[in-house]
Design a protein around this motif. Structure first.
Motif, PDB file in Angstrom:
ATOM      1  N   VAL A  85       0.839  -1.198   0.000  1.00 14.50           N
ATOM      2  CA  VAL A  85       0.000   0.000   0.000  1.00 14.50           C
ATOM      3  C   VAL A  85       0.873   1.247   0.000  1.00 14.50           C
ATOM      4  CG1 VAL A  85      -1.677   1.330   1.332  1.00 14.50           C
ATOM      5  CG2 VAL A  85      -1.960  -1.134   1.093  1.00 14.50           C
ATOM      6  N   GLN A  86       1.912   1.268   0.823  1.00  9.15           N
ATOM      7  CA  GLN A  86       2.801   2.425   0.857  1.00  9.15           C
ATOM      8  C   GLN A  86       3.463   2.652  -0.498  1.00  9.15           C
ATOM      9  OE1 GLN A  86       5.480   1.516   4.107  1.00  9.15           O
ATOM     10  NE2 GLN A  86       4.208   2.616   5.597  1.00  9.15           N
ATOM     11  N   ARG A  92       1.470   7.032  -6.621  1.00  5.37           N
ATOM     12  CA  ARG A  92       0.379   7.940  -6.993  1.00  5.37           C
ATOM     13  C   ARG A  92       0.738   9.379  -6.622  1.00  5.37           C
ATOM     14  NH1 ARG A  92      -5.371   7.179  -7.577  1.00  5.37           N
ATOM     15  NH2 ARG A  92      -6.203   9.185  -8.259  1.00  5.37           N
ATOM     16  N   ARG A  93       1.348   9.561  -5.458  1.00  6.69           N
ATOM     17  CA  ARG A  93       1.755  10.912  -5.060  1.00  6.69           C
ATOM     18  C   ARG A  93       2.830  11.475  -5.985  1.00  6.69           C
ATOM     19  NH1 ARG A  93       2.701   9.488   1.294  1.00  6.69           N
ATOM     20  NH2 ARG A  93       0.529   9.559   2.033  1.00  6.69           N
ATOM     21  N   ASP A 131      -3.835  12.884  -0.479  1.00  2.00           N
ATOM     22  CA  ASP A 131      -4.395  11.876   0.425  1.00  2.00           C
ATOM     23  C   ASP A 131      -5.895  12.038   0.614  1.00  2.00           C
ATOM     24  OD1 ASP A 131      -1.970  10.735   0.693  1.00  2.00           O
ATOM     25  OD2 ASP A 131      -1.582  11.410   2.745  1.00  2.00           O
ATOM     26  N   SER A 132      -6.464  13.151   0.218  1.00  3.14           N
ATOM     27  CA  SER A 132      -7.925  13.291   0.280  1.00  3.14           C
ATOM     28  C   SER A 132      -8.607  12.274  -0.631  1.00  3.14           C
ATOM     29  CB  SER A 132      -8.340  14.716  -0.110  1.00  3.14           C
ATOM     30  OG  SER A 132      -7.999  14.986  -1.467  1.00  3.14           O
ATOM     31  N   ARG A 133      -7.902  11.827  -1.669  1.00  4.37           N
ATOM     32  CA  ARG A 133      -8.430  10.767  -2.522  1.00  4.37           C
ATOM     33  C   ARG A 133      -8.547   9.455  -1.752  1.00  4.37           C
ATOM     34  NH1 ARG A 133     -10.120  13.263  -7.300  1.00  4.37           N
ATOM     35  NH2 ARG A 133      -8.375  14.048  -8.551  1.00  4.37           N
ATOM     36  N   LEU A 134      -7.630   9.239  -0.808  1.00  2.00           N
ATOM     37  CA  LEU A 134      -7.588   7.978  -0.079  1.00  2.00           C
ATOM     38  C   LEU A 134      -8.531   7.977   1.112  1.00  2.00           C
ATOM     39  CD1 LEU A 134      -3.700   7.626  -0.063  1.00  2.00           C
ATOM     40  CD2 LEU A 134      -5.298   6.668  -1.729  1.00  2.00           C
ATOM     41  N   GLN A 323      -5.361  13.928 -13.679  1.00  2.00           N
ATOM     42  CA  GLN A 323      -6.509  14.316 -12.857  1.00  2.00           C
ATOM     43  C   GLN A 323      -6.062  14.828 -11.494  1.00  2.00           C
ATOM     44  OE1 GLN A 323      -9.344  11.070 -12.695  1.00  2.00           O
ATOM     45  NE2 GLN A 323      -9.136  10.650 -14.873  1.00  2.00           N
ATOM     46  N   ASP A 324      -5.079  14.177 -10.903  1.00  2.00           N
ATOM     47  CA  ASP A 324      -4.570  14.635  -9.603  1.00  2.00           C
ATOM     48  C   ASP A 324      -3.929  16.010  -9.721  1.00  2.00           C
ATOM     49  OD1 ASP A 324      -5.415  12.303  -8.427  1.00  2.00           O
ATOM     50  OD2 ASP A 324      -3.465  11.294  -8.592  1.00  2.00           O
ATOM     51  N   ARG A 325      -3.158  16.210 -10.768  1.00  2.00           N
ATOM     52  CA  ARG A 325      -2.506  17.516 -10.945  1.00  2.00           C
ATOM     53  C   ARG A 325      -3.520  18.621 -11.181  1.00  2.00           C
ATOM     54  NH1 ARG A 325       1.364  14.260 -13.785  1.00  2.00           N
ATOM     55  NH2 ARG A 325       0.387  14.734 -15.787  1.00  2.00           N
TER      56      ARG A 325
END
Length: 448
Positions: A85-86, A92-93, A131-134, A323-325
């Motif tokens: 997971v890490q 992703r980050r 991390d708001s996505r998670l 999308q994240d950017r």
């Protein structure tokens, strides 16, 4: 009596008014070292989590009237320590952290704002925003620290009531203090209310259970079992056998009296093989990768995967990064406008953008220059060569005369020609010598 009641009401009203007029910072602590803090922390519950615990936590979080998310967020914090997971979360980050952001006004970078973006708080903020996505949301409070730099605190998610927009003093409270009584708050919410970790929990729980079963399997059947037969009529025979077995190590051992036998029966089913545990763990890791990155081939090799399929998966991952950017830019350009103004950072009339970075390699640039000069015969300004490869430019024409005295028709290279520019023929000779000549008959002349 009536006067005393009116006095009490007046004092309470004045206190409420003062709190509304002077928003304050949220303080975080515990009962011993920080008594009276806005938020009193409680130890996170880790380990020993089963599927039943997960189901109960989800039902409590989904409650319409009294949503209680503390237990679910404890599970999130627990599964976030899983190594796979890490790895996928950091991948992703990295899609955002690897892209530098700068503030521009009329297309020109503004140093006063970009100085803040280069400070440590901004990199931390980008991670918490992603991390708001998670987690489903991220709530932070901005302020100026003692050195005058922008800084912020991440508000513990277990103490945030999103439905009523309140800060709860203890994670078990049902009511808290409204957001409006605190300054500098920024709420970043994802479209999935409970976040991506919700779908990861079962896979991490099953993975840990499989790893535990695998460890037990290895302990029981990974080493040979020792068998001791002793005379039941001899009172010292058993104790002597136990002492002997203890001195030989901690592997499994059985003691059987004379006349008895021990037989280990193993099933021939494939389910009893250790490969079962490895396969189940691999499947759990694959589902975790798909939940965070949308694919599996960018994190693990596959026996059936092809380069074309890997390219498709990489493109899907790039789309998620885009999308994240874009989400980060929306937060900076829209949600944080008032916060930047309150902190003394003028962002009016400008925008936050991703700075363009050079993606070509020196080899690519060399091939481009070779194509222009050698293959197409086009003249290239030597300034381009020096700037492209970071080579220090020599002074005037003296260096060129020393290298090509006969080609320039000058047998005295010591002439002072420092104030002149090289001729077109000199440039051609200099650039051509920079590249290795191509084989006359192509690749068939190469000694590979």
């Amino acid at each position: 009596m009536l006067i005393e009641q009116m006095s009490i009401i007046s004092r309470l009203r004045s206190l409420f008014t003062d709190r509304k007029q002077a928003p304050r910072l949220i303080t975080i602590g515990n009962n011993i070292t920080h008594p009276g803090a806005t938020i009193t922390l409680t130890q996170t519950r880790r380990f020993g989590t089963g599927i039943d615990d997960y189901i109960r936590a989800v039902r409590a979080a989904d409650s319409i009237d009294y949503s209680r998310r503390a237990a679910l967020y404890d599970i999130y914090a627990d599964i976030a320590t899983d190594s796979h997971v890490q790895a996928v979360v950091q991948k992703r980050r990295s899609g955002v952290l690897a892209s530098p952001i700068e503030f521009r006004r009329d297309g020109v970078p503004v140093d006063s704002v970009n100085e803040q973006l280069r400070s440590p708080w901004f990199l931390r903020f980008l991670e918490d925003a992603i991390d708001s996505r998670l987690w489903g949301f991220t709530l932070v409070q901005f302020f100026r620290n003692d050195q005058g730099w922008i800084d912020y605190d991440l508000i513990p998610r277990k103490h945030v009531n999103l439905i009523d927009r309140q800060i709860m003093a203890r994670q078990s409270d049902l009511q808290g203090i409204p957001f409006d009584e605190f300054r500098g708050l920024l709420l970043i919410r994802d479209k999935e209310d409970l976040g991506r970790y919700l779908s990861l929990c079962p896979w991490v729980i099953w993975k840990r259970q499989s790893a535990g079963d695998w460890a037990q399997f290895s302990e029981l059947f990974g080493m040979p079992v020792r068998k001791y037969t002793y005379d039941a009529a001899d009172p010292d025979a058993l104790s002597n056998a136990v002492q002997s077995a203890t001195e030989q190590g901690g592997a499994a051992v059985f003691f059987c009296p004379t006349g008895t036998s021990l037989e280990l029966i193993e099933t021939s089913s494939a389910a009893a093989s250790s490969d079962l545990y490895a396969t189940r763990i691999d499947r759990c890791n694959a589902e975790i990768s798909k939940a965070i990155l949308g694919n599996t081939l960018t994190t693990e090799a596959s026996e059936t995967g092809t380069q074309a399929l890997g390219t498709i998966h990489a493109n899907e991952e790039d789309e998620l990064s885009k999308q994240d950017r874009q989400m980060i830019l929306n937060v900076l350009n829209y949600d944080m406008t008032d916060i930047f103004a309150s902190l003394g950072v003028d962002t009016r009339g400008g925008e936050f953008v991703y700075a363009e970075t050079e993606k070509t390699t020196p080899h690519d640039r060399q091939q481009a220059l070779r194509t222009l000069m050698v293959d197409l015969g086009m003249p290239v300004d030597p300034e381009v060569v020096y700037e492209t490869f970071g080579v220090e430019k020599p002074a005037g024409r003296k260096y060129i005369q020393l290298q090509y005295p006969m080609q320039n028709g000058n047998e005295n290279p010591a002439e002072d020609l420092d104030d002149s520019k090289p001729t077109g023929k000199e440039v051609q000779n200099m650039v051509r010598s920079f590249f290795v000549p191509a084989p006359p008959r192509g690749a068939q002349d190469l000694d590979w």
